[in-house]
Design a protein around this motif. Sequence first.
Motif, mmCIF file in Angstrom:
data_model
loop_
_atom_site.group_PDB
_atom_site.id
_atom_site.type_symbol
_atom_site.label_atom_id
_atom_site.label_comp_id
_atom_site.label_asym_id
_atom_site.label_seq_id
_atom_site.Cartn_x
_atom_site.Cartn_y
_atom_site.Cartn_z
ATOM 1 N N ALA A 213 0.673 -1.102 -0.083
ATOM 2 C CA ALA A 213 0.052 0.043 -0.244
ATOM 3 C C ALA A 213 0.830 1.310 -0.152
ATOM 4 N N PRO A 214 1.902 1.371 0.819
ATOM 5 C CA PRO A 214 2.622 2.698 0.778
ATOM 6 C C PRO A 214 3.394 2.955 -0.364
ATOM 7 N N HIS A 215 3.595 2.008 -1.516
ATOM 8 C CA HIS A 215 4.031 2.555 -2.542
ATOM 9 C C HIS A 215 3.179 2.860 -3.651
ATOM 10 N N LEU A 216 1.928 2.801 -3.522
ATOM 11 C CA LEU A 216 0.898 2.836 -4.698
ATOM 12 C C LEU A 216 0.443 4.376 -4.572
ATOM 13 N N PRO A 217 0.565 4.999 -5.875
ATOM 14 C CA PRO A 217 0.213 6.327 -6.170
ATOM 15 C C PRO A 217 -1.308 6.538 -6.002
ATOM 16 N N ALA A 218 -1.651 7.568 -5.657
ATOM 17 C CA ALA A 218 -3.189 7.794 -5.638
ATOM 18 C C ALA A 218 -3.895 7.401 -7.179
ATOM 19 N N GLY A 219 -5.065 7.007 -6.833
ATOM 20 C CA GLY A 219 -5.990 6.566 -8.019
ATOM 21 C C GLY A 219 -5.593 5.352 -8.653
ATOM 22 N N VAL A 220 -4.730 4.375 -7.856
ATOM 23 C CA VAL A 220 -4.452 3.168 -8.000
ATOM 24 C C VAL A 220 -4.916 2.355 -6.953
ATOM 25 N N HIS A 221 -5.886 1.271 -7.158
ATOM 26 C CA HIS A 221 -6.637 0.636 -6.318
ATOM 27 C C HIS A 221 -5.981 -0.835 -5.838
ATOM 28 N N LEU A 222 -5.728 -0.984 -4.560
ATOM 29 C CA LEU A 222 -5.322 -2.233 -3.835
ATOM 30 C C LEU A 222 -6.345 -3.113 -3.384
ATOM 31 N N VAL A 223 -6.555 -4.238 -3.970
ATOM 32 C CA VAL A 223 -7.331 -5.219 -3.594
ATOM 33 C C VAL A 223 -6.639 -6.694 -3.428
ATOM 34 N N PRO A 224 -6.216 -6.849 -2.360
ATOM 35 C CA PRO A 224 -5.559 -7.845 -1.948
ATOM 36 C C PRO A 224 -6.349 -9.152 -2.172
ATOM 37 N N GLY A 225 -5.674 -10.211 -2.704
ATOM 38 C CA GLY A 225 -6.450 -11.394 -2.699
ATOM 39 C C GLY A 225 -5.799 -12.680 -2.406
#
Lengths: 325, 325
Positions: free
Chosen positions: A116-128
């Motif tokens: 999560a800390p590496h993702l820029p705004a507007g990118v969606h993290l959906v762990p699976g």
Amino acid sequence: MAGSQKDEPLFDRVAIIGIGLIGSSIARAVRENSLARHIAIADASEAHRAQAQEFGLGESVHGDAAEAVRDADLVMLCVPLGANAAVAGHISAALKKGAIVSDVGSCKQAVIRDVAPHLPAGVHLVPGHPVAGTEHSGPKAGFAALFRNRWCILTPEAGTDATAVEKMKAFWGAFGSKVELMEPRHHDLVLAITSHVPHLIAYNIVGTADDLEAVTESEVIKYSAGGFRDFTRIAASDPTMWRDVFLNNKEAVLEMLGRFTEDLIALQRSIRWGEGEELFNLFTRTRTIRRAIIDAGQETAAPDFGRQSPDQGAEITDPAKPKAG
Amino acid sequence: MAGSQKDEPLFDRVAIIGIGLIGSSIARAVRENSLARHIAIADASEAHRAQAQEFGLGESVHGDAAEAVRDADLVMLCVPLGANAAVAGHISAALKKGAIVSDVGSCKQAVIRDVAPHLPAGVHLVPGHPVAGTEHSGPKAGFAALFRNRWCILTPEAGTDATAVEKMKAFWGAFGSKVELMEPRHHDLVLAITSHVPHLIAYNIVGTADDLEAVTESEVIKYSAGGFRDFTRIAASDPTMWRDVFLNNKEAVLEMLGRFTEDLIALQRSIRWGEGEELFNLFTRTRTIRRAIIDAGQETAAPDFGRQSPDQGAEITDPAKPKAG
């Protein structure tokens, strides 16, 4: 997906980072179900990349994960848990706005912590986490049906883009999986008992047997059909993946392991004192759990897993004697 | 068998006491290999006797074991270990001079302790243990191929009639088993690690999972494909048989269990302190043991035991929801 055309694939470009058992099974399942126009594969191993090419697992194969994720609508991280932070940091700047980043790791709190800390705004993290696998590893071991009739657990944080979550549900649903949403912390606790501790005790008993002085390795092998060989299957799973699982789900594994050991010590005491009724009652109770797992479609009803019969198998040999020829 | 005719069966009359999974598999294998003119079956359970009749497992079916063993050349005790002493005392006077008494029990010192004192002079005790089985029980579960490509361990005491031992080797050999002679005490130690402790820890983890408050039974069932379901197979084995195994191989089981727990605690410490290398080294070592078991013809090389694929299996259901219909 309201509004999408019937023939429109779910994603334009899917990037799969890490093409081992799970990554290559996803690549095959995406292809089989026409879920993407372009599958971009990245793997740090040259041997894996060569196999991905050979088996035609994707439209493009990359040594650099950042190249694979460029323009991707979905990025699937399929690397060991310990590699997630470095990969996420590396691909960060190349991620497309609106892209979904997902993964297949066996511990979900650690994935959120590392990615999560590496993702820029507007990118969606959906762990699976698809609860599926075999003891084999590598691009060759994968197959599209691996996820069929299995559960896939998604652990998006509150406030995650609803469309992104729906897309991931559709993605796994297309593979024949049933999808469940869960809190990351609860996921890690559930998997500690249904997967992590079972693997640990399987690894452990195989190690214990290997260390004995009074019983030879050849005897352990010959008489393994008495029960031991069942444990060797999951104790043959990928060492890197499993090291990372235990390092990344410490709290829940130690909690469940504590309970397991406590119960085992009580059982040991029952054996020492000859408490037959205690043993009989436990052994009766455990039978009903297996029945429930079979009824839920998660296990075969065939005896011995419907294991390949010795008739079709290799000839019996004595491991103590050198092979002829 | 020097001097015997080619078409002569190995035994005239074989008595099988106890017609469960193992007894009924022996009856079927004796029939299939024409090893006896007459198979006499005894079982204390009326339901088992009715099934033995229905499946045509023997020429005669008896409620009284003494009737079955009269004139028998071979008496196979196939009852739980805890029943051996009473059965041996009961059939003692009916045994023919020169008869062989054998068994299939998982602990050999206990069988000698319980059976030998009841046998009249001129009757030969050749204890045996076919290392084979499934998690299913009863006369219906048996099949003739159960012993094929499996080891059978005989533990006759020094000075046992050599012809009797040779006959038992030929008997198991005819079923496709390989036969090994072993000291009873060593047998009990070897089986403690290859069979008894694996069963105990399988029963134990299924019990631990069933007792959790934070994880529901429905969750344990749904996500069992992560590894847990492998353990439920042997934890579904016959409760009476297994209670008796633990009560009758106490010393060896406690010794092996002590080592298992010691190793597990060390592993737990490695997890707590994040010693990844320790974990990785163990997980690598255990892989080679499985390879050796496969090479020895004691296990299938197919991934996931060659388990029945979900395609052929039941539809996936959610155990938390009541079934339709």
